[in-house]
Design a protein around this motif. Structure first.
Motif, PDB file in Angstrom:
ATOM      1  N   ARG A 111       0.820  -1.209   0.000  1.00  0.00           N
ATOM      2  CA  ARG A 111       0.000   0.000   0.000  1.00  0.00           C
ATOM      3  C   ARG A 111       0.858   1.264   0.000  1.00  0.00           C
ATOM      4  N   GLY A 112       0.474   2.189  -0.850  1.00  0.00           N
ATOM      5  CA  GLY A 112       1.210   3.429  -0.974  1.00  0.00           C
ATOM      6  C   GLY A 112       2.044   3.458  -2.238  1.00  0.00           C
ATOM      7  N   MET A 113       2.187   4.628  -2.810  1.00  0.00           N
ATOM      8  CA  MET A 113       2.943   4.807  -4.043  1.00  0.00           C
ATOM      9  C   MET A 113       4.435   4.586  -3.813  1.00  0.00           C
ATOM     10  N   PRO A 114       5.191   4.282  -4.875  1.00  0.00           N
ATOM     11  CA  PRO A 114       6.651   4.195  -4.728  1.00  0.00           C
ATOM     12  C   PRO A 114       7.191   5.529  -4.218  1.00  0.00           C
ATOM     13  N   MET A 115       8.230   5.462  -3.427  1.00  0.00           N
ATOM     14  CA  MET A 115       8.822   6.668  -2.838  1.00  0.00           C
ATOM     15  C   MET A 115      10.249   6.880  -3.341  1.00  0.00           C
ATOM     16  N   PRO A 116      10.500   7.929  -4.140  1.00  0.00           N
ATOM     17  CA  PRO A 116       9.515   8.785  -4.793  1.00  0.00           C
ATOM     18  C   PRO A 116       8.987   8.130  -6.066  1.00  0.00           C
ATOM     19  N   THR A 117       7.944   8.690  -6.647  1.00  0.00           N
ATOM     20  CA  THR A 117       7.314   8.138  -7.839  1.00  0.00           C
ATOM     21  C   THR A 117       7.877   8.811  -9.090  1.00  0.00           C
ATOM     22  N   ALA A 118       8.525   8.013  -9.940  1.00  0.00           N
ATOM     23  CA  ALA A 118       9.126   8.538 -11.165  1.00  0.00           C
ATOM     24  C   ALA A 118       8.133   8.488 -12.322  1.00  0.00           C
ATOM     25  N   GLU A 119       8.493   9.164 -13.411  1.00  0.00           N
ATOM     26  CA  GLU A 119       7.583   9.276 -14.558  1.00  0.00           C
ATOM     27  C   GLU A 119       7.239   7.933 -15.184  1.00  0.00           C
ATOM     28  N   ASP A 120       8.110   6.938 -15.025  1.00  0.00           N
ATOM     29  CA  ASP A 120       7.838   5.637 -15.643  1.00  0.00           C
ATOM     30  C   ASP A 120       7.074   4.689 -14.710  1.00  0.00           C
ATOM     31  N   ALA A 121       6.574   5.207 -13.590  1.00  0.00           N
ATOM     32  CA  ALA A 121       5.771   4.380 -12.686  1.00  0.00           C
ATOM     33  C   ALA A 121       4.452   4.005 -13.360  1.00  0.00           C
ATOM     34  N   GLU A 122       3.826   2.961 -12.850  1.00  0.00           N
ATOM     35  CA  GLU A 122       2.585   2.466 -13.450  1.00  0.00           C
ATOM     36  C   GLU A 122       1.473   3.496 -13.334  1.00  0.00           C
ATOM     37  N   LEU A 123       0.708   3.636 -14.432  1.00  0.00           N
ATOM     38  CA  LEU A 123      -0.452   4.513 -14.438  1.00  0.00           C
ATOM     39  C   LEU A 123      -1.713   3.709 -14.135  1.00  0.00           C
ATOM     40  N   VAL A 124      -2.801   4.409 -13.862  1.00  0.00           N
ATOM     41  CA  VAL A 124      -4.070   3.729 -13.564  1.00  0.00           C
ATOM     42  C   VAL A 124      -4.462   2.883 -14.770  1.00  0.00           C
ATOM     43  N   PRO A 125      -4.601   1.548 -14.606  1.00  0.00           N
ATOM     44  CA  PRO A 125      -4.795   0.679 -15.769  1.00  0.00           C
ATOM     45  C   PRO A 125      -6.246   0.508 -16.209  1.00  0.00           C
TER      46      PRO A 125
END
Length: 365
Positions: A111-125
């Motif tokens: 639970r929780g977004m990657p820290m920090p969240t980079a531009e290549d992180a997964e988008l809402v699918p």
């Protein structure tokens, strides 16, 4: 050089318009015309049309073309379509909700977004997971299908002049109303990425200045230095000359803090700015602590209408009777907590050297 700004009356609009003028652009603004901003110079052309209507856009821009279009308001997919063949460059502004877990952290395995969240992180699918975030992500994809060389910015929460429903008002109004205590969840240690309007507009201008580097790119933007909820409360109180008792509760009890937290979890939402720093040379123009203090003072001088649209967006009822009852109940519950003795009291690990930490085992200089 001719530039078209679609929007321009929002929190970063006048900063972008004036930034373009300072770079030699003749600027036209397309917006509804329902309100104007004093900071826009008279030389700027105003095209009054509905940015949400494809037909209105086509009619308003018939026969016109621009070297640069910056889309900051309206239906971005429709704007991208209308501007195909009408603009040399296309810069668009979207938002961080495109990231999976930004609005709904429970969908992530951890639970929780990657820290920090980079531009290549997964988008809402899928739409079922987060309807708003899914639409934001789909819009991004559509922009690059239409304008492969576009530059797109993912805005975080903004603060500063002209922000709609400013969360800082949750603190500022309480101080104006004479409140001297405020409830925060989990000691107010949550981080949710924010960007001061001048800093975010500066990020956009860096892309304008560096077309070769920014072409075809997506950038996170926002303040490089992030502040916790507690820090934000403390900075606002100091800026307004008030002392606030910060009452910490578990998040499930800290109901009045929901508008400041803006999500049903205390998980962090921090964007990775490495890309915009390394490629475009981004740094904060204004230190966030100073920016937040200026925002608080501006809100005090330009207070929101009680019960008006901004407070409805915030969804903060400013129900001080209920808050006082909740604080009293919480303090009474804490007072009943028995003192539990440990056979050997836990420490902070042998590596901790701060107050209460491990004493020196030997003298040395």
């Amino acid at each position: 050089m001719k530039a078209l700004v679609i929007g321009g009356t929002g929190p970063t609009g006048h900063l972008i318009v004036n930034g373009l003028i300072g770079r030699g652009y003749a600027v036209a603004m397309l917006h509804t015309g329902r309100h104007e901003v004093d900071e826009i110079p008279p030389a700027v052309e105003h095209i009054h049309a509905d940015p949400f209507s494809e037909d209105a856009l086509k009619q308003a821009l018939d026969g016109r073309s621009f070297d640069l279009t910056l889309a900051a308001y309206g239906r971005l997919r429709r704007i991208a379509l209308v501007m195909r063949g009408r603009t040399g460059r296309f810069i668009s502004i979207g938002g961080a909700p495109a990231y999976r877990g930004y609005m709904n952290p429970t969908v992530l395995e951890v639970r929780g977004m990657p820290m920090p969240t980079a531009e290549d992180a997964e988008l809402v699918p899928v739409e079922e997971e987060d309807a708003k975030g899914w639409r934001v992500a789909q819009t991004e994809r559509a922009v690059f299908e239409i304008h492969p060389d576009a530059t797109h910015f993912r805005y975080p929460y903004l603060y500063g002049r002209y922000q709609i429903g400013p969360r800082e008002w949750c603190v500022v109004r309480r101080i104006i109303d004479g409140r001297r205590r405020i409830i925060v969840p989990e000691d107010g240690l949550s981080l949710s990425h924010a960007g001061y309007v001048e800093n975010v507009a500066h990020a956009v201008m860096l892309a304008v200045d560096k077309p070769e580097l920014s072409s075809g790119q997506i950038y996170n933007c926002g303040d490089a230095h992030q502040l916790t909820i507690r820090q934000r409360v403390e900075i606002i109180a100091e800026a307004l000359g008030a002392e606030m008792e910060i009452v910490s509760m578990p998040w499930q009890f800290a109901v009045p803090a929901r508008p400041m937290l803006a999500q049903p979890r205390t998980t962090h939402r921090v964007l990775d700015l490495s890309k915009i720093k390394s490629q475009l040379g981004y740094t904060d123009l204004v230190a966030p602590a100073s920016a937040l203090a200026m925002t608080a003072r501006w809100l005090k001088e330009h207070p929101l209408a009680p019960g008006g649209i901004d407070e409805k967006i915030l969804q903060d009822p400013f129900d001080y009777r209920a808050e006082d009852e909740l604080i009293a109940a919480w303090k009474a519950l804490c007072a009943k907590m028995p003192e539990v003795k440990f056979d050997r009291e836990p420490g902070y690990t042998a590596t901790y050297s701060g107050p209460g930490g491990r004493p020196r085992s030997s003298k040395w200089s």
